[in-house]
Every structure is written in C-alpha cells, then in structure tokens.
Enzyme design. Structure first.
Site, PDB file in Angstrom:
ATOM      1  N   ASN A  59      57.464  44.938  42.737  1.00 25.95           N
ATOM      2  CA  ASN A  59      58.057  46.022  41.953  1.00 25.95           C
ATOM      3  C   ASN A  59      58.595  47.075  42.910  1.00 25.95           C
ATOM      4  O   ASN A  59      58.511  46.925  44.119  1.00 25.95           O
ATOM      5  CB  ASN A  59      57.029  46.593  40.961  1.00 25.95           C
ATOM      6  CG  ASN A  59      55.823  47.139  41.691  1.00 25.95           C
ATOM      7  OD1 ASN A  59      55.921  48.098  42.440  1.00 25.95           O
ATOM      8  ND2 ASN A  59      54.673  46.512  41.490  1.00 25.95           N
ATOM      9  N   LYS A 111      58.393  25.179  49.323  1.00 24.39           N
ATOM     10  CA  LYS A 111      59.438  25.947  48.656  1.00 24.39           C
ATOM     11  C   LYS A 111      59.982  25.150  47.461  1.00 24.39           C
ATOM     12  O   LYS A 111      60.233  23.943  47.577  1.00 24.39           O
ATOM     13  CB  LYS A 111      60.563  26.220  49.664  1.00 24.39           C
ATOM     14  CG  LYS A 111      61.617  27.130  49.142  1.00 24.39           C
ATOM     15  CD  LYS A 111      62.725  27.328  50.154  1.00 24.39           C
ATOM     16  CE  LYS A 111      63.943  27.893  49.461  1.00 24.39           C
ATOM     17  NZ  LYS A 111      65.157  27.728  50.228  1.00 24.39           N
ATOM     18  N   ILE A 115      42.267  46.849  38.930  1.00 27.63           N
ATOM     19  CA  ILE A 115      41.422  47.505  39.945  1.00 27.63           C
ATOM     20  C   ILE A 115      40.875  48.822  39.408  1.00 27.63           C
ATOM     21  O   ILE A 115      39.684  49.132  39.548  1.00 27.63           O
ATOM     22  CB  ILE A 115      42.226  47.719  41.247  1.00 27.63           C
ATOM     23  CG1 ILE A 115      42.670  46.356  41.779  1.00 27.63           C
ATOM     24  CG2 ILE A 115      41.415  48.476  42.286  1.00 27.63           C
ATOM     25  CD1 ILE A 115      43.783  46.397  42.790  1.00 27.63           C
ATOM     26  N   LYS A 155      45.578  55.044  28.309  1.00 28.49           N
ATOM     27  CA  LYS A 155      45.131  54.368  29.538  1.00 28.49           C
ATOM     28  C   LYS A 155      43.841  54.979  30.066  1.00 28.49           C
ATOM     29  O   LYS A 155      42.968  54.288  30.573  1.00 28.49           O
ATOM     30  CB  LYS A 155      46.215  54.484  30.624  1.00 28.49           C
ATOM     31  CG  LYS A 155      47.021  53.230  30.763  1.00 28.49           C
ATOM     32  CD  LYS A 155      48.182  53.350  31.698  1.00 28.49           C
ATOM     33  CE  LYS A 155      49.278  52.418  31.175  1.00 28.49           C
ATOM     34  NZ  LYS A 155      50.502  52.515  31.925  1.00 28.49           N
ATOM     35  N   LYS A 195      40.763  52.496  30.504  1.00 25.47           N
ATOM     36  CA  LYS A 195      40.316  52.097  31.845  1.00 25.47           C
ATOM     37  C   LYS A 195      39.116  52.920  32.315  1.00 25.47           C
ATOM     38  O   LYS A 195      38.733  52.851  33.480  1.00 25.47           O
ATOM     39  CB  LYS A 195      41.476  52.220  32.833  1.00 25.47           C
ATOM     40  CG  LYS A 195      42.687  51.348  32.438  1.00 25.47           C
ATOM     41  CD  LYS A 195      43.636  51.164  33.585  1.00 25.47           C
ATOM     42  CE  LYS A 195      44.873  50.403  33.154  1.00 25.47           C
ATOM     43  NZ  LYS A 195      45.661  49.901  34.272  1.00 25.47           N
TER      44      LYS A 195
HETATM   45  N1  CTP Z   1      46.191  49.381  37.945  1.00 26.29           N
HETATM   46  C1  CTP Z   1      45.265  48.686  38.699  1.00 26.29           C
HETATM   47  N2  CTP Z   1      45.226  47.337  38.655  1.00 26.29           N
HETATM   48  C2  CTP Z   1      46.101  46.647  37.893  1.00 26.29           C
HETATM   49  C3  CTP Z   1      47.075  47.346  37.132  1.00 26.29           C
HETATM   50  C4  CTP Z   1      47.095  48.701  37.193  1.00 26.29           C
HETATM   51  O1  CTP Z   1      44.471  49.315  39.414  1.00 26.29           O
HETATM   52  N3  CTP Z   1      46.041  45.331  37.871  1.00 26.29           N
HETATM   53  C5  CTP Z   1      46.167  50.840  37.966  1.00 26.29           C
HETATM   54  C6  CTP Z   1      47.330  51.487  38.660  1.00 26.29           C
HETATM   55  O2  CTP Z   1      47.031  51.715  40.034  1.00 26.29           O
HETATM   56  C7  CTP Z   1      47.437  52.803  37.895  1.00 26.29           C
HETATM   57  C8  CTP Z   1      46.999  52.448  36.510  1.00 26.29           C
HETATM   58  O3  CTP Z   1      46.245  51.251  36.647  1.00 26.29           O
HETATM   59  O4  CTP Z   1      46.500  53.745  38.391  1.00 26.29           O
HETATM   60  C9  CTP Z   1      48.094  52.269  35.523  1.00 26.29           C
HETATM   61  O5  CTP Z   1      48.895  51.221  35.852  1.00 26.29           O
HETATM   62  P1  CTP Z   1      50.157  50.789  34.942  1.00 26.29           P
HETATM   63  O6  CTP Z   1      50.784  49.619  35.562  1.00 26.29           O
HETATM   64  O7  CTP Z   1      50.994  51.961  34.663  1.00 26.29           O
HETATM   65  O8  CTP Z   1      49.434  50.405  33.622  1.00 26.29           O
HETATM   66  P2  CTP Z   1      49.027  49.020  33.094  1.00 26.29           P
HETATM   67  O9  CTP Z   1      47.566  49.028  32.913  1.00 26.29           O
HETATM   68  O10 CTP Z   1      49.542  47.946  33.951  1.00 26.29           O
HETATM   69  O11 CTP Z   1      49.711  49.009  31.695  1.00 26.29           O
HETATM   70  P3  CTP Z   1      51.241  48.770  31.307  1.00 26.29           P
HETATM   71  O12 CTP Z   1      51.866  47.967  32.414  1.00 26.29           O
HETATM   72  O13 CTP Z   1      51.139  48.060  30.043  1.00 26.29           O
HETATM   73  O14 CTP Z   1      51.852  50.124  31.174  1.00 26.29           O
END
Ligand code: CTP
Length: 404
Positions: A209, A291, A309, A341, A345
């Site tokens: 990303n 590949k 995480i 969130k 979380k």
């Molecule tokens: N995060 C993480 N581990 C993951 C996904 C996200 O630790 N596998 C943490 C990111 O570091 C951030 C928070 O979760 O602090 C939010 O991440 P985000 O990608 O915005 O949210 P998602 O939980 O992935 O939800 P969505 O993609 O549906 O918005």
C-alpha cells in the site's frame, strides 16, 4: 536539570559568535558544564581565551586537536556530553553536517557523536533561504537534529530578513526544554509500528500500500527524544532509521507481529504501543516459489486475512501495554469509523486521519488528525508529521505521568 548536565558547544564562524559568550555564561549559571570546540573560522570572531574563561574549561580547536588526540579523541569529546549545540551554525557547517563531511575537529566530532544535536543557524537571509540550505536543514531535522531560530531582523551585512541567530535567552530556553523533555519518559518502554507491509504473491510480486512510514518513524523518534526506550518495527520504507531508536526491519504482517511480540515480551508489559503501520489486511493464500507465468488467462488470486497486530496487543491480557494506540486511515466517516475501531480492537486511543488522495496524507509531510479516546474526540489542526508526533508523544507522557 542543571547539575550533571554537559554540553559540547561548537562555535563556527559567524559574526553571531559573540553571542555564544552570553550563552556560555547563562549555561554555567545553571550549573550546566560547557566544553567548547572553536572552528578555525570561529576563531576569527571570538578568542579561545574568552571561551575558556567563561566555560572554565579548555577550548578545543584544530591547532590543539593533533596533540589532544592522545588526551581526548574526537570520539570521546563528542560523547562526553548530553547535548551537542552548534551556535552559531553557518550555512557551511550545516552543509557539512547534512553530507557527512568531516574535515576539521568540529565536523569530525559532529559525525562521530551519538548524542542529540541542536543547531542555532546564523547567516545572511539569502543564504538561509537558498534551496541548498533549506534542503540541508530539512535533512538534518529529518535525522532528529533540533533547531532553534533563526529569527528575523537587521543583519550585520545591512540586510533585513530571516537568518539572525536566536538570542541567548531563546537558546537557553531550548536547552532547558531539551533537558526537561529528555527525562519525561525515561525508564519507559515504547513500541511503534510503521510503514506498509509487503505480502509476497511470488518471488517478484507482492501486495502493498501507499504508506511512507513518515508518521510512524516520527513518533518513534519523538518518544526517544522524551527519553523512552523505543523499539520501531517497520515494514519496507525509504525513511532513515531514527536516532536513538532500536529498529527492527520486517517485510510481512506476520513478521511484524512476531517482532512486536518479541519486543512486548521483554521485562514486563510495555508502557505504550503505537500501531501506525498500514498493515496489509490480506496476504496471498499460497505463495509460490516460482514466478507465475502468463499463459493467456488471468489468474485468480486467493487471499486470507492477516493477523491484526493492534487487536493482538489491545487484547494482550496481563502483558497488554498500559497504553495501546492505533491509527485509523479512512476515506469517509473518519471519526465514526475510528470510534468503532477503538472498541473493536480494544485500544485506548485512535489517531484518525483522512487519507483520501486529495488530502496528500500518504507520502506527504502534513497530517490532519483527530484523537479519539474514551473521553471524546479532539480535533488537531493540520500539522507536520513531526509536530503530530511531538504532540502525541507529549500526550503519552502526560497520560503515563497521570497514572504512574
Ligand atoms: N492494524 C494492525 N494489524 C492489521 C491491520 C491493522 O495492527 N492487520 C492496525 C493499524 O496499524 C492501525 C489500525 O490497525 O493502527 C487500523 O488499521 P486500518 O487498516 O485503518 O483498519 P482495519 O482494521 O484494517 O480496517 P479497515 O481496513 O476495514 O478500515
């Protein structure tokens, strides 16, 4: 602060060098030990004798340095200080610092030091505004160098503008703030995640990303500046490792989780974990060792979800960090999604931001965030990512001080 604190003051060549005599006097009044390095050009403006008299110590310059190598090498000189201050800092010394040139005792000590460095730039307005100086200053600040001034005003060259060295009282205030801040999080352990993760599809392709890692790296650096023992677990980025931080480089989400668990598993729970990484939500269900070749048909990519995480740390039971902070990168309903969130979380705070392409947040230097906690939502103004990091680190220090 005061007794026991030591400053290495590097005086480079500029008319403002005379102001450093007042800086030394005021530092000594505060019981801060000062040892001076005077550059060859600096000696055209102030004498070693005045520096020695005010600092009550020997002054080091290039004439001494050869014989002094036995008594005190540049490495020891640069490390036997809690803070290195360059005042005045000319355009020339800033350029040498930015590019790593070490062609005299001062610049050699600056390259060899592992201590925080503060600069007080002083130069003609056009030299200050020149893109070369601005880029050098940005590079240095990006590496954690602190800056005080310059200010605006009349210059010795009869011009008016930015470039005047900060007044002694401003330099003293910056030094006092440095020593106050430097111990705010001492003895605290912090973990920060940063950057994207790369999830391999085959040996040459991966899912990733747009995260640059700038915000997460700046947070780790800001926590270290407040004295925390900070570990930064980062995915692949172009950001340099921040000074004073233990950095663990990882590639995938699963590697990042393992590194975080190792960091969190040490001597008791972490004080704070800040998950700023843009962890890939999914990875390829199976990775292939060869590949993938095109054969005329578009292959379907099966995905599985990665471990979360932030949620793992938030729900960490007895080992849960005392303060767990997540980020919410959103493109709509920013605060509402962040609130959801935060509870989903099990974290204490969420730093929410809008990452729609038109905001320029991904990869840019500025960030407009909202701090969402159980107490409500705080809207912060648009700040540089470094300023967001400093403000967040300050809030973390307040929260930990309030509940020791
Ligand atoms: N995060 C993480 N581990 C993951 C996904 C996200 O630790 N596998 C943490 C990111 O570091 C951030 C928070 O979760 O602090 C939010 O991440 P985000 O990608 O915005 O949210 P998602 O939980 O992935 O939800 P969505 O993609 O549906 O918005």
């Amino acid at each position: 602060m005061g007794e026991g604190n030591r400053i290495l003051l590097i005086v480079s060549g500029g008319i403002a060098a005379y102001k450093c005599l007042e800086v030394i006097r005021r530092l000594r009044e505060r019981d801060i030990a000062v040892r001076c390095i005077l550059t060859r050009a600096g000696a055209d403006f102030v004498t070693p004798l005045s520096l020695a008299a005010l600092s009550e110590d020997k002054v080091y310059d290039d004439l001494f340095s050869l014989t002094d190598e036995n008594e005190m090498g540049h490495i020891r000189l640069s490390r036997e200080a809690d803070l290195v201050v360059v005042a005045p800092a000319t355009a020339n010394i800033l350029a040498k610092m930015a590019t790593g040139i070490a062609d005299d005792l001062a610049t050699t000590a600056l390259l060899a030091t592992d201590k925080p460095v503060m600069v007080a730039p002083a130069m003609n307005v056009r030299m200050w505004e020149h893109p070369a100086t601005q880029t050098n200053m940005e590079t240095l600040e990006g590496r954690g160098v602190l800056r005080v001034g310059p200010g605006e005003g009349a210059m010795a060259c009869n011009e008016w503008g930015m470039g005047r060295m900060a007044e002694p009282e401003e330099i003293i205030a910056a030094v006092e703030k440095f020593f106050r801040d430097a111990s705010r999080l001492s003895g605290r352990r912090a973990l920060v995640t940063s950057g994207p993760t790369h999830e391999a599809i085959d040996p040459v392709r991966y899912i990733a990303n747009q995260s640059s890692g700038k915000q997460g790296h700046a947070i780790a650096a800001a926590l270290a500046r407040l004295g925390a023992r900070a570990t930064l677990v980062t995915g692949p980025t172009h950001e340099p490792d921040p000074a004073g931080v233990e950095v663990v480089h990882v590639v995938s989400a699963r590697d990042m989780l393992a590194a975080c668990e190792t960091a969190a598993g040490g001597d008791g729970p972490l004080d704070v974990a800040v998950c700023a990484a843009a962890v890939s939500d999914w990875r390829a269900a199976e990775t292939v060792t060869d590949k993938i070749k095109k054969d005329g048909s578009a292959p379907a990519l099966a995905l599985v979800e990665n471990p979360d995480i932030l949620a793992t740390l938030g729900n960490g039971g007895a080992q849960r960090p005392r303060l767990v902070i997540g980020f919410a990168a959103e493109t709509s309903s920013v605060v509402e999604n962040a609130r959801t969130k935060r509870t989903a979380k099990n974290c204490d705070w969420i730093v929410a931001n809008d990452v729609s392409p038109e905001t320029g947040t991904f990869g840019g230097d500025a960030n407009t965030v909202h701090l969402v906690s159980a107490d409500g939502v705080e809207d912060w103004p648009t700040l540089s990512k470094r300023a967001v990091a400093d403000r967040l680190a300050g809030r973390i220090a307040e929260a930990l001080e309030a509940a020791p």
